[in-house]
Design an enzyme around this catalytic site. Structure first.
Site, PDB file in Angstrom:
ATOM      1  N   TYR A 148       1.256  -0.742  -0.277  1.00  0.00           N
ATOM      2  CA  TYR A 148       0.013   0.282   0.142  1.00  0.00           C
ATOM      3  C   TYR A 148       1.260   1.742   0.150  1.00  0.00           C
ATOM      4  O   TYR A 148       0.623   2.591  -1.256  1.00  0.00           O
ATOM      5  CB  TYR A 148      -0.547  -0.104   1.032  1.00  0.00           C
ATOM      6  CG  TYR A 148      -1.944   1.365   0.990  1.00  0.00           C
ATOM      7  CD1 TYR A 148      -2.856   1.125   0.570  1.00  0.00           C
ATOM      8  CD2 TYR A 148      -1.610   2.441   2.264  1.00  0.00           C
ATOM      9  CE1 TYR A 148      -3.323   2.441   0.842  1.00  0.00           C
ATOM     10  CE2 TYR A 148      -2.282   2.865   2.240  1.00  0.00           C
ATOM     11  CZ  TYR A 148      -3.381   3.306   1.489  1.00  0.00           C
ATOM     12  OH  TYR A 148      -3.953   4.555   1.533  1.00  0.00           O
TER      13      TYR A 148
HETATM   14  N1  LIG Z   1      -9.331   5.379   5.765  1.00  0.00           N
HETATM   15  C1  LIG Z   1      -8.099   5.625   6.152  1.00  0.00           C
HETATM   16  O1  LIG Z   1      -7.750   5.857   7.709  1.00  0.00           O
HETATM   17  C2  LIG Z   1      -7.399   6.331   4.536  1.00  0.00           C
HETATM   18  C3  LIG Z   1      -5.539   6.895   5.595  1.00  0.00           C
HETATM   19  C4  LIG Z   1      -5.611   7.734   3.836  1.00  0.00           C
HETATM   20  C5  LIG Z   1      -5.962   7.641   2.292  1.00  0.00           C
HETATM   21  N2  LIG Z   1      -7.248   6.793   2.181  1.00  0.00           N
HETATM   22  C6  LIG Z   1      -7.755   6.112   0.622  1.00  0.00           C
HETATM   23  O2  LIG Z   1      -8.990   6.806   0.741  1.00  0.00           O
HETATM   24  C7  LIG Z   1      -8.965   6.150  -0.542  1.00  0.00           C
HETATM   25  C8  LIG Z   1     -10.868   5.400   0.189  1.00  0.00           C
HETATM   26  O3  LIG Z   1     -10.341   4.951   0.805  1.00  0.00           O
HETATM   27  P1  LIG Z   1     -11.410   4.653   1.494  1.00  0.00           P
HETATM   28  O4  LIG Z   1     -11.460   4.930   3.609  1.00  0.00           O
HETATM   29  O5  LIG Z   1     -13.141   5.284   1.446  1.00  0.00           O
HETATM   30  O6  LIG Z   1     -11.950   3.249   1.879  1.00  0.00           O
HETATM   31  P2  LIG Z   1     -13.227   2.275   1.461  1.00  0.00           P
HETATM   32  O7  LIG Z   1     -14.265   2.730   2.372  1.00  0.00           O
HETATM   33  O8  LIG Z   1     -13.233   1.228   1.175  1.00  0.00           O
HETATM   34  O9  LIG Z   1     -13.661   2.581  -0.353  1.00  0.00           O
HETATM   35  C9  LIG Z   1     -12.609   2.485  -1.573  1.00  0.00           C
HETATM   36  C10 LIG Z   1     -13.013   1.917  -2.584  1.00  0.00           C
HETATM   37  O10 LIG Z   1     -12.640   2.074  -3.889  1.00  0.00           O
HETATM   38  C11 LIG Z   1     -13.365   1.604  -4.495  1.00  0.00           C
HETATM   39  N3  LIG Z   1     -12.642   0.375  -5.194  1.00  0.00           N
HETATM   40  C12 LIG Z   1     -11.683  -0.405  -5.237  1.00  0.00           C
HETATM   41  N4  LIG Z   1     -11.056  -0.850  -6.659  1.00  0.00           N
HETATM   42  C13 LIG Z   1     -11.928  -0.326  -6.763  1.00  0.00           C
HETATM   43  C14 LIG Z   1     -11.845  -0.523  -8.646  1.00  0.00           C
HETATM   44  N5  LIG Z   1     -11.072  -0.923  -8.840  1.00  0.00           N
HETATM   45  N6  LIG Z   1     -12.210   0.643  -9.304  1.00  0.00           N
HETATM   46  C15 LIG Z   1     -13.276   1.526  -9.102  1.00  0.00           C
HETATM   47  N7  LIG Z   1     -13.336   1.277  -7.165  1.00  0.00           N
HETATM   48  C16 LIG Z   1     -12.549   0.122  -6.488  1.00  0.00           C
HETATM   49  C17 LIG Z   1     -14.269   0.871  -3.905  1.00  0.00           C
HETATM   50  O11 LIG Z   1     -14.811  -0.203  -4.159  1.00  0.00           O
HETATM   51  P3  LIG Z   1     -15.710  -1.485  -3.770  1.00  0.00           P
HETATM   52  O12 LIG Z   1     -16.573  -1.582  -2.761  1.00  0.00           O
HETATM   53  O13 LIG Z   1     -16.130  -1.928  -5.179  1.00  0.00           O
HETATM   54  O14 LIG Z   1     -14.419  -2.801  -3.403  1.00  0.00           O
HETATM   55  C18 LIG Z   1     -14.669   1.313  -2.260  1.00  0.00           C
HETATM   56  O15 LIG Z   1     -15.778   2.259  -2.812  1.00  0.00           O
HETATM   57  C19 LIG Z   1      -8.554   5.460  -0.480  1.00  0.00           C
HETATM   58  O16 LIG Z   1      -7.468   5.519  -2.314  1.00  0.00           O
HETATM   59  C20 LIG Z   1      -6.932   4.885   0.347  1.00  0.00           C
HETATM   60  O17 LIG Z   1      -6.002   4.466   0.094  1.00  0.00           O
HETATM   61  C21 LIG Z   1      -7.850   6.522   3.242  1.00  0.00           C
END
Ligand SMILES: NC(=O)c1ccc[n+]([C@@H]2O[C@H](COP(=O)([O-])OP(=O)(O)OC[C@H]3O[C@@H](n4cnc5c(N)ncnc54)[C@H](OP(=O)(O)O)[C@@H]3O)[C@@H](O)[C@H]2O)c1
Length: 286
Positions: A148
């Site tokens: 990651y």
């Molecule tokens: N939460 C944190 O602490 C955090 C911190 C820093 C950065 N981020 C970043 O923020 C972003 C969103 O994360 P989140 O925390 O909201 O997690 P999340 O709830 O798991 O959301 C991730 C989203 O990405 C989608 N996704 C995964 N693979 C995909 C693909 N091939 N094509 C299109 N959509 C896809 C997932 O859809 P499915 O449900 O279909 O898998 C889900 O809607 C990510 O890039 C993550 O790395 C998160």
């Protein structure tokens, strides 16, 4: 709301940060194309008349071509692309398979590249903005989350290069660097840890302890996703947006980590790994 609002495409909107961002942008004057692999999962977002759901797996070029066709029908064009979709692969790097590492980059970097490249001509017409959902893991690499972290460091490099290439064409590239945000990403991580493939690794004790610690913190003490959504909104409307936005409770600590020498950060991280491993072992014995 204006009759012809600016349009933004957000990827990965069926949960977490993407969902909050789509909702926030749509309720603050934008028209949002909400991308999701499974449109059925967007039923709540679909109730908002400023949101158009689109089926979009960022690793699937056919989906991207379809989405581009839909967006091209809008006379207002496309003002913003929010590359939010992301997945997490974790584990000790010496045990992670090359397939897992590729799968990680497939979404977090190659997917971003594929959709950005396809939609760039539209963003060029509007002198629009590309918002990249990076992470604190894009500048601070924690152990046992190597796949990651590598993908987010790569996204940072990609974004810096892109910004410097297109700057004179009026299209801005902005990085968002969230710290711990409470979203479903953590329960997904829990499942990954439960089914970990590397339980006989020499690093298993530390990797498991660090994983459990991060997941517990992420589930209970992260910022809400709306904090990131508001930052994305700012990045889209500010006359002079910053190049990077850290969204975290402890943003000062992060700023320090960016300037401390690497050998010193290594020491701090090692101390943390040892402390967490000890604490988790103690808890298991109680
Ligand atoms: N939460 C944190 O602490 C955090 C911190 C820093 C950065 N981020 C970043 O923020 C972003 C969103 O994360 P989140 O925390 O909201 O997690 P999340 O709830 O798991 O959301 C991730 C989203 O990405 C989608 N996704 C995964 N693979 C995909 C693909 N091939 N094509 C299109 N959509 C896809 C997932 O859809 P499915 O449900 O279909 O898998 C889900 O809607 C990510 O890039 C993550 O790395 C998160």
């Amino acid at each position: 709301m204006s009759d012809n609002p600016k349009s933004i495409l957000v990827t990965g909107t069926n949960s977490g940060i993407g969902q909050a961002t789509a909702e926030y942008l749509a309720s603050h004057g934008f028209h949002v194309y909400a991308g999701a692999r499974n449109i059925a999962a967007l039923k709540d977002l679909c109730k908002n008349q400023n949101i158009t759901p689109v089926r979009l797996d960022v690793t699937n070029i056919e989906d991207i071509i379809e989405v581009k066709k839909i967006v091209e029908q809008n006379a207002a064009g496309l003002f913003g692309l929010v590359n939010n979709a992301g997945i997490t692969k974790a584990g000790p790097l010496m045990d992670v398979s090359v397939e897992d590492l590729r799968a990680q980059f497939e979404v977090n970097l190659f997917g971003v590249h594929q959709i950005t490249q396809a939609l760039f001509p539209l963003l060029l017409q509007t002198k629009g903005r590309i918002v990249m959902m990076s992470s604190d893991s894009g500048f601070f690499a924690t152990p046992f989350v190597g796949p990651y972290c590598s993908s987010k460091f790569a996204l940072e490099g990609y974004s810096d290069s892109l910004r410097r290439e297109i700057i004179s064409y009026g299209v801005k590239v902005i990085l968002i660097e969230p710290g711990r945000i409470t979203t479903p990403i953590w329960s997904k991580g829990e499942k990954i840890l439960k089914n970990a493939k590397y339980t006989d690794s020499i690093f298993w004790k530390e990797a498991k302890a660090m994983g459990e610690y991060a997941i517990q913190k992420g589930k209970t003490s992260g910022l809400p996703p709306i904090a990131v959504a508001k930052t994305v909104y700012h990045a889209l409307i500010a006359a002079k947006p910053k190049l990077r936005y850290i969204v975290a409770k402890n943003s000062f600590e992060y700023k320090l980590m960016k300037i401390f020498p690497a050998w010193y950060v290594d020491r701090l991280v090692l101390k943390k790994v040892q402390e967490v491993t000890r604490l988790v072992a103690q808890k298991a014995e109680e």
